[in-house]
Design a protein around this motif. Structure first.
Motif, short mmCIF file in Angstrom:
data_model
loop_
_atom_site.label_atom_id
_atom_site.label_comp_id
_atom_site.label_asym_id
_atom_site.label_seq_id
_atom_site.Cartn_x
_atom_site.Cartn_y
_atom_site.Cartn_z
N THR B 153 0.82 -1.22 0.00
CA THR B 153 0.00 0.00 0.00
C THR B 153 0.86 1.27 0.00
OG1 THR B 153 -1.52 -1.22 1.42
CG2 THR B 153 -1.94 1.13 1.18
N ALA B 154 1.93 1.28 0.77
CA ALA B 154 2.74 2.48 0.95
C ALA B 154 3.45 2.90 -0.34
CB ALA B 154 3.75 2.28 2.08
N GLY B 155 3.43 2.04 -1.35
CA GLY B 155 3.96 2.42 -2.66
C GLY B 155 3.22 3.63 -3.23
N ALA B 156 2.03 3.90 -2.72
CA ALA B 156 1.28 5.09 -3.15
C ALA B 156 2.07 6.36 -2.91
CB ALA B 156 -0.05 5.15 -2.40
N PHE B 157 3.01 6.32 -1.96
CA PHE B 157 3.77 7.51 -1.59
C PHE B 157 5.14 7.56 -2.27
CE2 PHE B 157 0.63 6.48 1.52
CZ PHE B 157 -0.02 7.70 1.67
N GLY B 158 5.31 6.77 -3.32
CA GLY B 158 6.56 6.82 -4.06
C GLY B 158 7.70 6.13 -3.33
N GLU B 159 7.39 5.12 -2.55
CA GLU B 159 8.46 4.38 -1.88
C GLU B 159 8.38 2.90 -2.23
OE1 GLU B 159 8.29 4.27 2.49
OE2 GLU B 159 6.26 5.06 2.33
N PHE B 160 9.45 2.17 -1.89
CA PHE B 160 9.43 0.73 -2.11
C PHE B 160 8.87 0.09 -0.85
CE2 PHE B 160 11.13 -3.51 -1.51
CZ PHE B 160 10.82 -4.09 -2.73
N PHE B 260 3.80 15.09 -1.68
CA PHE B 260 4.62 15.88 -0.75
C PHE B 260 3.72 16.60 0.26
CE2 PHE B 260 7.47 16.39 -4.71
CZ PHE B 260 8.00 15.13 -4.50
N ASP B 261 2.63 17.19 -0.22
CA ASP B 261 1.73 17.92 0.69
C ASP B 261 1.17 16.98 1.76
OD1 ASP B 261 2.21 20.13 -0.81
OD2 ASP B 261 0.30 20.10 -1.90
N LYS B 274 11.31 14.21 9.01
CA LYS B 274 10.82 15.12 7.97
C LYS B 274 11.54 14.91 6.64
CE LYS B 274 9.73 19.31 10.58
NZ LYS B 274 10.27 18.80 11.85
N GLU B 275 12.82 14.54 6.70
CA GLU B 275 13.63 14.52 5.49
C GLU B 275 13.31 13.29 4.65
OE1 GLU B 275 15.15 14.13 8.62
OE2 GLU B 275 14.94 16.30 8.92
N TYR B 276 13.30 13.52 3.37
CA TYR B 276 13.20 12.40 2.43
C TYR B 276 13.66 12.90 1.07
CZ TYR B 276 8.76 14.70 1.27
OH TYR B 276 7.81 15.62 0.93
N GLU B 277 13.99 11.97 0.21
CA GLU B 277 14.40 12.35 -1.13
C GLU B 277 13.66 11.47 -2.12
OE1 GLU B 277 18.48 12.54 -3.62
OE2 GLU B 277 18.71 12.35 -1.43
N ALA B 278 12.77 12.09 -2.86
CA ALA B 278 11.96 11.32 -3.81
C ALA B 278 12.81 10.89 -5.00
CB ALA B 278 10.78 12.17 -4.29
N VAL B 279 12.38 9.87 -5.70
CA VAL B 279 13.07 9.47 -6.94
C VAL B 279 12.13 9.69 -8.13
CG1 VAL B 279 14.55 7.72 -5.87
CG2 VAL B 279 12.28 7.07 -6.70
N THR B 280 12.74 9.89 -9.29
CA THR B 280 11.96 9.99 -10.52
C THR B 280 12.47 8.92 -11.47
OG1 THR B 280 13.53 11.66 -11.21
CG2 THR B 280 11.40 12.45 -10.44
#
Ligand code: SF4
Lengths: 183, 458
Positions: B153-160, B260-261, B274-280
């Motif tokens: 489910t958490a893949g919705a947030f752009g994570e593995f 992000f919001d 708080k910190e994270y780094e998204a991937v594209t």
């Protein structure tokens, strides 16, 4: 280490999910508590509908199965991530599942616990074998023999997973090979 | 050649410039989630292997959410929650969302008060996969593992994010690492906008029907395109949640401003990292499957007994009579799910037994606060005859102990907004479960037969 498993097979079909392998109401049993481990075994495959599987994997009142080998179709072990599934099969004295395909988490849990050899077949064996048939499974030759007919069926090799299961699971393997300190 | 979203995250988490599908890599874990069914076993493995007085690798990276077998008198289930509490106390775990407020107390469910009124304390949240984002534990670019198959489910947030067993989880608890095979990626490119009455659930049921119940086995499902960007976070969660129903290792959306919001608001509210780094993803990434889906063409969809790949359109199934309807779970028990349900049943009466189980305690609050016209969503459902419980959790989604609220205890037919329908999933092993969107479940509850919600959509 050579490994041959011989005995009766229990045959199921596609999509045997973990709820059928060990129904959710038994998940309160803890695999790491010995009595509860045995009880898990006594409920192995209890979720199979009676209408499709009148011959039960565990006979009423028994704690173990008389089938060391399960033969399945596609997607064996799909559904939830419960490790109770391979554990219940192992606790029921089952040693291997031979299926056309496995769901990923179930396969991984078999290896991590070392409870069951999950082996992929090259043919749809669930159409060939019947529950109660005698078979001999040779993990070195990667084949299964139907004892009655002498017919041989090729299996896919387990690869790196074999050594982990032989050792008794992830931790035992990691200790044996020096990946983590033996404690 | 470039990398997919999943490959990029796994490359970073394994300290490599790049990884290839099929490669086995040691990955650093950002969050490990467990709960009452698999937590005690995981703790057992951890203690057996690392020692009785061992400490977890990082208390802030472990999230424990009792949610599965909570509101039951089953003594072993109650004990399992106590085991979690003891462990959280001994290890000093800040993110244990306990059912009771007393850290030294014992949990006991009081059946005499009935299943509908609140029995939990003030820290309790509810279903793990819905609780994780709510409490600020999901962040783009991270690696999240959980002892549950719907951890995807958490893949919705752009994570593995993926599910693991107790033994693997015990290993992670002690080391913070796991050996993972980098999956091949399938690309699902969404275009067009959903028609009124068609929901995220219909999208994923359509996709699973397209590729089959094992169509994504061992693979990553990457959902992108303008149709994906247009979706809200709830719909993205519903879709990523069910990647596992096609055998997927993970489901993933690209993080964007909406992500992000959502994440920033919740990490701030909860004081989590708080910190994270998204991937594209790279334009030249390689995919083993690549298909466009026009969302505007989708219609309300149902997965029939006995697996999530048995796709039919709701309007083709009007002859199928039902005994029960159920709305709830991590995939169908969110606030937006209940709002869709309320839009269909508002001012009408359900014809069959209908059960409503909010995924989290926040959903309970939202449903009381959000109004459609002059009534709250909660009131609309209650007035329509839905049995609504304040005890958020998994409830009958996976059957559970016999006294579980909404459990299917006889060989009946139930239409459900949950995510899985293998034989016996909701209880009785001869029962049948049909999966559908909350809107379709609502319309079907009104008629007692499988019904296209567009007949009632307002
Ligand atoms: S709501 Fe259902 S699918 Fe979701 S975590 Fe709970 S049991 Fe699993």
């Amino acid at each position: 280490m050579s490994k041959i498993i011989r005995g009766k097979v229990y045959v199921v079909r596609d999509n045997i999910d973990t709820d059928q392998i060990i129904p959710a109401q038994y998940l309160s049993l803890l695999p790491n508590v010995p009595e509860e481990y045995e009880k898990l075994g006594s409920h192995a495959m209890a979720g199979l509908p009676d209408s499709s599987y009148p011959e039960r994997f565990i006979k009423p009142g028994a704690m173990d199965a008389e089938y060391p080998i399960i033969i399945g179709g596609r997607n064996f072990g799909c559904g939830s991530s419960r490790e109770h599934a391979p554990v219940a099969l192992g606790a029921a004295n089952c040693e291997a599942v031979v299926a056309e395909g496995f769901a990923r988490i179930f396969f991984r849990n078999c290896v991590a616990t070392g409870e069951i050899y999950p082996i992929e077949s090259t043919q749809r064996l669930c159409e060939i074998f019947k529950t109660g048939d005698e078979a001999e499974l040779d993990l070195d030759k990667n084949e299964m023999v139907a004892v009655e007919t002498g017919q041989r069926y090729a299996l896919k090799p387990l690869g790196d997973a074999r050594a982990v299961i032989d050792a008794g699971g992830l931790f035992a393997y990691a200790k044996k090979t020096g990946m983590i300190a033996a404690g | 050649m470039g990398m997919t979203l999943t490959e990029k995250i796994l490359a970073r988490a394994s300290g490599k410039a790049r990884v290839y599908a099929g490669e086995n890599v040691w990955v650093r874990v950002d969050i490990l989630m467990t709960y009452d069914v698999c937590g005690p076993g995981t703790i057992g493995v951890f203690k057996r292997e690392f020692g009785k007085s061992a400490k977890v690798w990082d208390p802030k990276k472990i999230v424990i959410t009792p949610d599965h077998y909570i509101f039951t008198t089953d003594a072993l289930c109650n004990r399992n929650v106590d085991t979690l509490r003891e462990f959280a106390r001994e290890q000093g775990l800040p993110y244990f969302y306990d059912i009771i407020d007393d850290p030294r107390g014992h949990w006991k469910y009081d059946a005499s008060r009935g299943p509908l009124v609140r029995q939990h304390g003030s820290h309790y949240v509810g279903v793990c996969h819905t609780a994780l984002p709510l409490k600020g534990h999901t962040r783009p670019g991270e690696v999240l593992l959980g002892t549950d198959s719907h951890t995807c489910t958490a893949g919705a947030f752009g994570e593995f994010a993926t599910g693991i067993g107790n033994t693997d989880a015990g290993f992670v608890m002690g080391t913070g690492k796991i050996l993972l095979k980098v999956p091949e990626t399938m690309l699902f490119w969404f275009e067009g906008a959903l028609q009124p009455g068609v929901m995220g659930k219909d999208v994923i049921l359509h996709v699973i029907g397209e590729i089959g119940f094992d169509g994504a086995t061992y693979r990553a499902m990457e959902f992108r395109g303008p149709g994906a960007s247009a979706m809200n976070m709830d719909d993205r969660m519903t879709i990523a949640n069910m990647a596992i129903e096609a055998g997927g290792k993970n489901g993933i959306f690209e993080a964007d401003q909406k992500t992000f919001d959502y994440v920033n608001e919740r990490v701030a509210a909860n004081g989590t990292k708080k910190e994270y780094e998204a991937v594209t993803p790279d334009a030249d990434a390689s995919y083993v499957y690549n298909k466009k889906f026009d969302l505007s063409k989708l219609e309300p969809t149902v997965a029939c007994h006995p697996d999530p790949g048995q796709r039919k359109l709701a309007r083709e199934l009007g002859h199928v009579a039902l005994d029960r309807a159920y709305i709830g779970s991590c995939t169908g028990g969110k606030t937006s799910d209940f709002i869709a349900f309320a839009r269909v049943v508002k001012g009408r009466q359900v014809k069959i037994d209908t059960f409503g189980v909010p995924a989290t305690t926040q959903v309970v609050q939202d449903l009381r606060a959000v109004k459609l016209g002059d009534k709250s969503v909660w009131q609309i459902l209650v007035d329509a005859g839905v049995r609504m419980t304040e005890n958020a959790g998994c409830a009958a989604c996976l059957g559970g102990p016999e006294d579980t609220f909404g459990r299917v205890n006889t060989p009946m037919k139930c239409i459900s907004a949950t995510n899985r329908n293998f034989p016996g999933r909701m209880g009785n092993r001869e029962s049948q479960v049909l999966l559908a969107s909350p809107a379709t479940v609502a319309a079907s509850a009104l008629t007692g037969k499988v019904t296209d919600p567009r007949e009632f959509w307002s």
